[in-house]
Design a protein around this motif. Structure first.
Motif, mmCIF file in Angstrom:
data_model
loop_
_atom_site.group_PDB
_atom_site.id
_atom_site.type_symbol
_atom_site.label_atom_id
_atom_site.label_comp_id
_atom_site.label_asym_id
_atom_site.label_seq_id
_atom_site.Cartn_x
_atom_site.Cartn_y
_atom_site.Cartn_z
ATOM 1 N N GLU A 292 11.638 -59.447 79.951
ATOM 2 C CA GLU A 292 12.626 -58.675 80.512
ATOM 3 C C GLU A 292 12.236 -58.196 81.883
ATOM 4 O OE1 GLU A 292 14.386 -54.514 80.009
ATOM 5 O OE2 GLU A 292 13.326 -55.085 78.303
ATOM 6 N N GLU B 178 12.654 -60.240 84.627
ATOM 7 C CA GLU B 178 14.131 -60.898 84.918
ATOM 8 C C GLU B 178 14.333 -62.284 84.252
ATOM 9 O OE1 GLU B 178 15.985 -60.249 88.748
ATOM 10 O OE2 GLU B 178 15.643 -58.075 88.341
ATOM 11 N N ASP C 24 17.568 -46.591 84.045
ATOM 12 C CA ASP C 24 17.353 -47.991 83.569
ATOM 13 C C ASP C 24 17.529 -48.303 82.108
ATOM 14 O OD1 ASP C 24 16.537 -50.786 83.844
ATOM 15 O OD2 ASP C 24 14.481 -50.480 84.324
ATOM 16 N N TYR D 271 19.473 -51.055 72.472
ATOM 17 C CA TYR D 271 19.288 -50.802 74.005
ATOM 18 C C TYR D 271 19.286 -49.524 74.198
ATOM 19 C CZ TYR D 271 20.901 -55.579 73.399
ATOM 20 O OH TYR D 271 20.829 -56.923 73.141
ATOM 21 N N ASP E 281 18.281 -50.627 88.910
ATOM 22 C CA ASP E 281 17.854 -52.003 89.442
ATOM 23 C C ASP E 281 19.326 -52.462 89.755
ATOM 24 O OD1 ASP E 281 19.242 -52.785 86.849
ATOM 25 O OD2 ASP E 281 17.365 -53.173 85.871
ATOM 26 N N GLY F 127 20.960 -54.761 87.830
ATOM 27 C CA GLY F 127 21.537 -55.264 86.472
ATOM 28 C C GLY F 127 23.141 -55.258 86.510
ATOM 29 N N THR F 128 23.726 -56.058 85.560
ATOM 30 C CA THR F 128 25.240 -56.327 85.732
ATOM 31 C C THR F 128 26.047 -54.868 85.454
ATOM 32 O OG1 THR F 128 25.211 -57.032 83.613
ATOM 33 C CG2 THR F 128 25.135 -58.645 85.364
ATOM 34 N N GLN F 129 25.277 -54.036 84.653
ATOM 35 C CA GLN F 129 25.921 -52.816 84.029
ATOM 36 C C GLN F 129 26.041 -52.122 85.072
ATOM 37 O OE1 GLN F 129 23.163 -54.418 82.659
ATOM 38 N NE2 GLN F 129 23.727 -54.951 80.736
ATOM 39 N N TYR F 130 24.790 -51.930 86.067
ATOM 40 C CA TYR F 130 24.737 -50.935 87.332
ATOM 41 C C TYR F 130 25.740 -51.389 88.453
ATOM 42 C CZ TYR F 130 20.973 -48.638 84.374
ATOM 43 O OH TYR F 130 20.385 -48.032 83.585
ATOM 44 N N CYS G 84 10.308 -55.015 90.146
ATOM 45 C CA CYS G 84 10.296 -53.928 89.114
ATOM 46 C C CYS G 84 9.683 -52.833 89.335
ATOM 47 C CB CYS G 84 9.610 -54.272 87.876
ATOM 48 S SG CYS G 84 7.870 -54.696 87.792
#
Length: 288
Positions: A56, A59, A133, A145, A193, A195-198, A222
């Motif tokens: 993870e 990535e 994160d 998660y 980072d 990430g799609t959520q952010y 990272c």
């Protein structure tokens, strides 16, 4: 082993059906679940978590050779074949393998913000710089998660959220907890980072509405979010791997106690002159 095969397929088939097909008793299976864990099994469990975490962290770009090298360099010596077997058992594949299709969509990055921190993790006061994160936690037969928000001034975890899905609501809930507990001013930097959520529009709008400046790590780097990576590493080494939680409820209670009682209020931190985050903030408030 038949019992291990049943364990690996829980959720796909009923335990009664699998016991009948494999010719074993349910009582025997449940006795097997309660057996003492051997050294070999404990190492396997630990390595599974380390491999998933490292996969993870990079990535999903690393295959077995690079993961084995990375883990060996980190003090967890292992062979490429050992890592490859665990990856195969869990269906883990590097995204740069032949089977991955680099579509135009997969290469497109929307709502990417500049890196405002550039690894300058020092803060002169509380609520000046936060970092956030998501990490994965394996509980029995599924992923949980955990999203967290850290104040870089004291390394205190000021917001967190645990869920069975990794959607935008997970990170918004963690951020909402942080904002409800802290008194912030316009200009607070929140780093994450890419990430799609952010990068979701709802999350971007939420931060903007609270007059927050958004910062993001460089692609695939990272170390641009090293304090949060360090926290997740400690959480897993000190709590998740030793406890090996078997239910979501156990994991939630354990994580609450670790963050709110141990880490924030008891664990000494080198960045805080050996003080725990809460004590460090209290001392700073008295000196102000």
């Amino acid at each position: 082993m038949k019992y291990a095969l049943i364990y690996e397929h829980i959720g796909l088939y009923s335990i009664t059906l699998m016991c009948r097909v494999l010719g074993v008793s349910r009582s025997g299976y449940y006795r097997w679940l309660e057996r003492p864990i051997s050294t070999r099994e404990a190492r396997r469990t630990e390595m599974e978590g380390l491999i998933k975490d490292t996969y993870e962290t990079f990535e999903a770009m690393y295959g077995a050779p690079r993961l084995a090298k990375e883990l060996t360099d980190l003090g967890h010596p292992c062979s490429v074949n050992y890592v490859a077997k665990i990856m195969s058992d869990h269906g883990i594949k590097a995204l740069n393998g032949k089977g991955f299709n680099y579509s135009h969509h997969s290469l497109t990055m929307h709502n990417v913000s500049d890196n405002l921190l550039w690894r300058n993790f020092a803060a002169s006061r509380p609520n000046e710089k936060w970092t956030t994160d998501i990490t994965y936690i394996w509980v029995k037969d599924r992923w949980l998660y955990l999203a967290t928000v850290m104040d870089l001034f004291s390394r205190r975890i000021v917001g967190w959220s645990l869920d069975t899905s990794m959607k935008e609501a997970l990170i918004s809930k963690a951020m909402g907890m942080a904002l409800s507990q802290r008194t912030t001013a316009p200009g607070l930097i929140v780093h994450s980072d890419r990430g799609t959520q952010y990068r979701s529009q709802a999350y971007i709008d939420y931060l903007t509405a609270n007059e927050i400046r958004i910062s993001m790590s460089r692609k695939g780097n990272c170390w641009d979010n090293a304090p949060m990576e360090s926290f997740f590493s400690r959480l897993k080494v000190e709590l998740i791997y030793p406890k090996n939680y078997r239910t979501i409820e156990e994991a939630r209670s354990g994580i609450f106690a670790y963050i709110e009682i141990f880490y924030n209020r008891k664990r000494r931190h080198s960045a805080n002159d050996g003080m725990n985050p809460v004590a460090f903030e209290e001392q700073a408030a008295m000196a102000a």
